[in-house]
Design an enzyme around this catalytic site. Structure first.
Site, mmCIF file in Angstrom:
data_model
loop_
_atom_site.group_PDB
_atom_site.id
_atom_site.type_symbol
_atom_site.label_atom_id
_atom_site.label_comp_id
_atom_site.label_asym_id
_atom_site.label_seq_id
_atom_site.Cartn_x
_atom_site.Cartn_y
_atom_site.Cartn_z
ATOM 1 C CB VAL A 190 11.317 -28.512 -7.074
ATOM 2 C CG1 VAL A 190 11.877 -27.102 -7.239
ATOM 3 C CG2 VAL A 190 10.371 -28.561 -5.872
ATOM 4 N N GLY A 206 14.221 -24.535 -1.162
ATOM 5 C CA GLY A 206 13.289 -24.907 -0.098
ATOM 6 C C GLY A 206 11.846 -25.078 -0.553
ATOM 7 N NE ARG A 221 13.759 -28.529 5.135
ATOM 8 C CZ ARG A 221 13.678 -29.341 6.184
ATOM 9 N NH1 ARG A 221 12.642 -29.263 6.996
ATOM 10 N NH2 ARG A 221 14.604 -30.248 6.407
ATOM 11 C CB SER A 261 12.739 -40.642 -7.161
ATOM 12 O OG SER A 261 13.017 -39.470 -6.417
ATOM 13 C CE1 TYR A 298 9.768 -36.461 -0.091
ATOM 14 C CE2 TYR A 298 10.602 -38.451 -1.117
ATOM 15 C CZ TYR A 298 9.999 -37.212 -1.220
ATOM 16 O OH TYR A 298 9.648 -36.713 -2.439
ATOM 17 C CE1 TYR A 321 2.052 -43.207 -2.070
ATOM 18 C CE2 TYR A 321 2.318 -45.587 -1.933
ATOM 19 C CZ TYR A 321 2.314 -44.340 -1.321
ATOM 20 O OH TYR A 321 2.545 -44.239 0.027
HETATM 21 C C1 LIG Z 1 13.764 -33.869 -5.015
HETATM 22 C C2 LIG Z 1 13.235 -32.483 -5.363
HETATM 23 C C3 LIG Z 1 11.700 -32.493 -5.282
HETATM 24 C C4 LIG Z 1 13.806 -31.490 -4.343
HETATM 25 O O1 LIG Z 1 13.230 -30.214 -4.552
HETATM 26 P P1 LIG Z 1 13.900 -28.874 -3.968
HETATM 27 O O2 LIG Z 1 12.882 -27.791 -3.957
HETATM 28 O O3 LIG Z 1 15.176 -28.590 -4.691
HETATM 29 O O4 LIG Z 1 14.231 -29.298 -2.477
HETATM 30 P P2 LIG Z 1 14.437 -28.305 -1.267
HETATM 31 O O5 LIG Z 1 15.252 -27.128 -1.716
HETATM 32 O O6 LIG Z 1 13.136 -28.000 -0.625
HETATM 33 O O7 LIG Z 1 15.318 -29.189 -0.313
HETATM 34 C C5 LIG Z 1 14.795 -29.746 0.891
HETATM 35 C C6 LIG Z 1 15.861 -30.578 1.518
HETATM 36 O O8 LIG Z 1 16.105 -31.736 0.711
HETATM 37 C C7 LIG Z 1 17.495 -31.813 0.379
HETATM 38 N N1 LIG Z 1 17.558 -32.369 -0.973
HETATM 39 C C8 LIG Z 1 17.052 -31.854 -2.096
HETATM 40 N N2 LIG Z 1 17.292 -32.685 -3.137
HETATM 41 C C9 LIG Z 1 17.958 -33.745 -2.631
HETATM 42 C C10 LIG Z 1 18.488 -34.921 -3.201
HETATM 43 N N3 LIG Z 1 18.364 -35.205 -4.511
HETATM 44 N N4 LIG Z 1 19.088 -35.825 -2.391
HETATM 45 C C11 LIG Z 1 19.213 -35.567 -1.051
HETATM 46 N N5 LIG Z 1 18.737 -34.455 -0.457
HETATM 47 C C12 LIG Z 1 18.129 -33.548 -1.248
HETATM 48 C C13 LIG Z 1 18.009 -30.392 0.475
HETATM 49 O O9 LIG Z 1 19.395 -30.396 0.732
HETATM 50 C C14 LIG Z 1 17.213 -29.849 1.634
HETATM 51 O O10 LIG Z 1 17.761 -30.292 2.845
HETATM 52 P P3 LIG Z 1 17.498 -29.484 4.214
HETATM 53 O O11 LIG Z 1 16.245 -28.684 4.059
HETATM 54 O O12 LIG Z 1 17.363 -30.549 5.231
HETATM 55 O O13 LIG Z 1 18.704 -28.631 4.401
HETATM 56 C C15 LIG Z 1 13.667 -32.070 -6.793
HETATM 57 O O14 LIG Z 1 15.062 -32.182 -6.894
HETATM 58 C C16 LIG Z 1 13.069 -32.926 -7.891
HETATM 59 O O15 LIG Z 1 12.046 -32.548 -8.450
HETATM 60 N N6 LIG Z 1 13.693 -34.076 -8.245
HETATM 61 C C17 LIG Z 1 13.211 -34.912 -9.361
HETATM 62 C C18 LIG Z 1 11.872 -35.585 -9.070
HETATM 63 C C19 LIG Z 1 11.947 -36.440 -7.825
HETATM 64 O O16 LIG Z 1 12.776 -37.313 -7.692
HETATM 65 N N7 LIG Z 1 11.027 -36.165 -6.886
HETATM 66 C C20 LIG Z 1 10.915 -36.923 -5.649
HETATM 67 C C21 LIG Z 1 9.898 -37.983 -5.892
HETATM 68 S S1 LIG Z 1 9.805 -39.166 -4.595
#
Ligand SMILES: CC(C)(COP(=O)(O)OP(=O)(O)OC[C@H]1O[C@@H](n2cnc3c(N)ncnc32)[C@H](O)[C@@H]1OP(=O)(O)O)[C@@H](O)C(=O)NCCC(=O)NCCS
Length: 439
Positions: free
Chosen positions: A115, A123, A126, A149, A154, A439
């Site tokens: 995101v 959200g 999520r 990451s 998750y 992956y």
């Molecule tokens: C991780 C990522 C996808 C989260 O996207 P986002 O749209 O901001 O997440 P959301 O707003 O939907 O949050 C969903 C939940 O995750 C939690 N969350 C989001 N980022 C988090 C983080 N870095 N560490 C822990 N929790 C996190 C939120 O608090 C929220 O919790 P809740 O719904 O239980 O209250 C985004 O920060 C990102 O792109 N990060 C870099 C790429 C990456 O690492 N992707 C994951 C690959 S495995």
């Protein structure tokens, strides 16, 4: 893999509830076509999310050619200055996941979850995840899987860390080989030959190790340095192991980094080692540990019980560190626990709670003498003094591949049980799970 299941998974539209939730926030959720330029924008957003450089035209073309089996989702913000650029990306595909006992089930593999920081915390991740888990459940996929990451992302969706990965750093001159003398031979081969041998060998070993997923075709080019857009293809060296009858039973790919201060102390990094039997395993490792001018060999995504530890005279020549690696998420409890095999006969009652309500319920799980599992609903049934396991989906998912001990989870307060020994015996397995790639 059932091709029609994969097609139904890939070709369906977006989850309506997820789309509606994003619409309320002024955003739009779409399945991204495998066409340029929509794919270009999606890939660039995903690359940026993982801190990679912008993809070149050649890299985009190569990635597009490799991605036809994937279902790609994008979230778009119509109010953005360039509304064709997604603010969220998500990719899934179906592949075989090995369970204890040499069986495989179809798993929905999740990747490319990003995101944009401009839209974080609303959200979006999520909503995409919940929607895609509902979609996979509707299609009939019993389990989801991903590598992460960050460890903290998750668990909230029911994913549990079921596979631990080991990273090894071995001082070759200190190790001392005391393993078996392989009777076959090791020979250098071209990267292209390694590329053609590896998929068949991986298919042969997949079922022997719970936790292993079918390797996405696109990964082989990376491991063997044969991708058209590879950055340093010539750095990858490949060898094969052929048994005494001349049959190829293993391949290994590695790269070497020179030590500028001391030419006799280079580091070899094992890109991937694939051995279909014990002799090939011993032959290839022995070869790698005796490379001239190499003082250190590193390898990652190994299992936590590598026989290699017992093939070297000095175990402290190997530094081993462990990381949570493969996360799985049970979507269909009978579909997973009825399919896997069990090491000892017994019965347990499972009372499963699920934050997303997908895999909640009460079941009676029974393992037969021959290792097969049977599972029936025990909703409202008096199950007498059968041991009970009360668990969240996250913890059950962590345990379902046999590598996470119910005893540890009970002691940590993560599960409750009336008979921890019975539950640990039932869900454990003699080989810890492994996943040999990211992956
Ligand atoms: C991780 C990522 C996808 C989260 O996207 P986002 O749209 O901001 O997440 P959301 O707003 O939907 O949050 C969903 C939940 O995750 C939690 N969350 C989001 N980022 C988090 C983080 N870095 N560490 C822990 N929790 C996190 C939120 O608090 C929220 O919790 P809740 O719904 O239980 O209250 C985004 O920060 C990102 O792109 N990060 C870099 C790429 C990456 O690492 N992707 C994951 C690959 S495995």
């Amino acid at each position: 893999m059932d091709a029609s299941l994969a097609t139904r998974h890939r070709e369906a539209g977006v989850d309506e509830a997820a789309a509606a939730r994003l619409t309320e926030r002024g955003l739009s959720l779409r399945v991204v076509p495998h066409e340029r330029p929509a794919y270009d924008h999606w890939l660039q957003a995903s690359a940026r999310g993982f801190l990679d450089s912008e993809r070149t035209d050649e890299q985009i073309a190569a990635a597009l050619a490799r991605s036809s089996s994937r279902r790609l989702l994008g979230v778009y913000d119509p109010s953005a200055p360039q509304d064709e650029l997604p603010v969220g990306t998500f990719a899934t595909w179906l592949d075989d996941l090995a369970l204890p006992g040499g069986v495989v089930v179809p798993a929905v593999a999740v990747s490319a979850v990003t995101v944009s920081p401009t839209h974080a915390g609303r959200g979006i991740a999520r909503t995409m995840m919940e929607g895609e888990l509902r979609h996979a459940t509707r299609v009939g996929v019993p389990i989801a899987a991903l590598t992460v990451s960050e460890s903290t992302l998750y668990g909230r969706y029911g994913f549990g860390p079921a596979v631990t990965a080991a990273t090894w750093t071995i001082e070759t001159r200190r190790a001392g080989w005391i393993g078996p003398e392989a009777t076959g031979r090791v020979d250098y081969i071209s990267r292209e030959l390694a590329r053609s041998l590896a998929p068949g060998l991986h298919e042969r070993v997949l079922r022997s190790r719970p936790g292993e997923l079918a390797m996405p075709e696109s990964h082989w080019g990376r491991f063997t340095g044969t991708d058209a857009d590879a950055e340093k293809p010539g750095a990858v060296r490949a060898v094969q192991y052929a048994d005494a009858a001349g049959q190829v039973q293993g391949v290994a790919m590695y790269t070497v980094t020179e030590n500028e201060d001391d030419f006799t102390k280079a580091t070899a990094r094992v890109q991937y080692l694939l051995a279909a039997d014990d002799e090939a395993y011993a032959g290839l490792w022995r070869f790698l540990l005796s490379l001239p001018l190499v003082a250190t060999v590193t390898a990652s995504e190994l299992s936590t019980d590598e026989p290699l530890l017992w093939m070297i005279a000095d175990q402290r020549a190997a530094r081993v560190s462990l990381t949570d690696h493969h996360y799985v998420r049970i979507l269909d409890v009978p579909g997973v626990l009825g399919a896997r095999r069990y090491a000892s006969p017994g019965q347990i009652v499972l009372e499963v709670s699920d934050p997303l309500g997908i895999s909640e319920g009460r079941w009676l799980l029974e393992a037969a003498e021959n290792g097969e599992g049977g599972i029936v609903s025990a909703e409202g049934v008096d199950t007498g003094d059968v041991p009970v396991l009360r668990t969240g989906t996250t913890e059950l998912s962590a345990m379902c591949l046999g590598g996470v001990s119910a005893a540890a989870l009970a002691a940590a307060g993560r599960i409750e049980t009336t008979d921890v020994a019975a539950v640990a015996r039932m869900l454990g397995w003699h080989v810890p799970p492994r996943l040999s790639f990211w992956y």
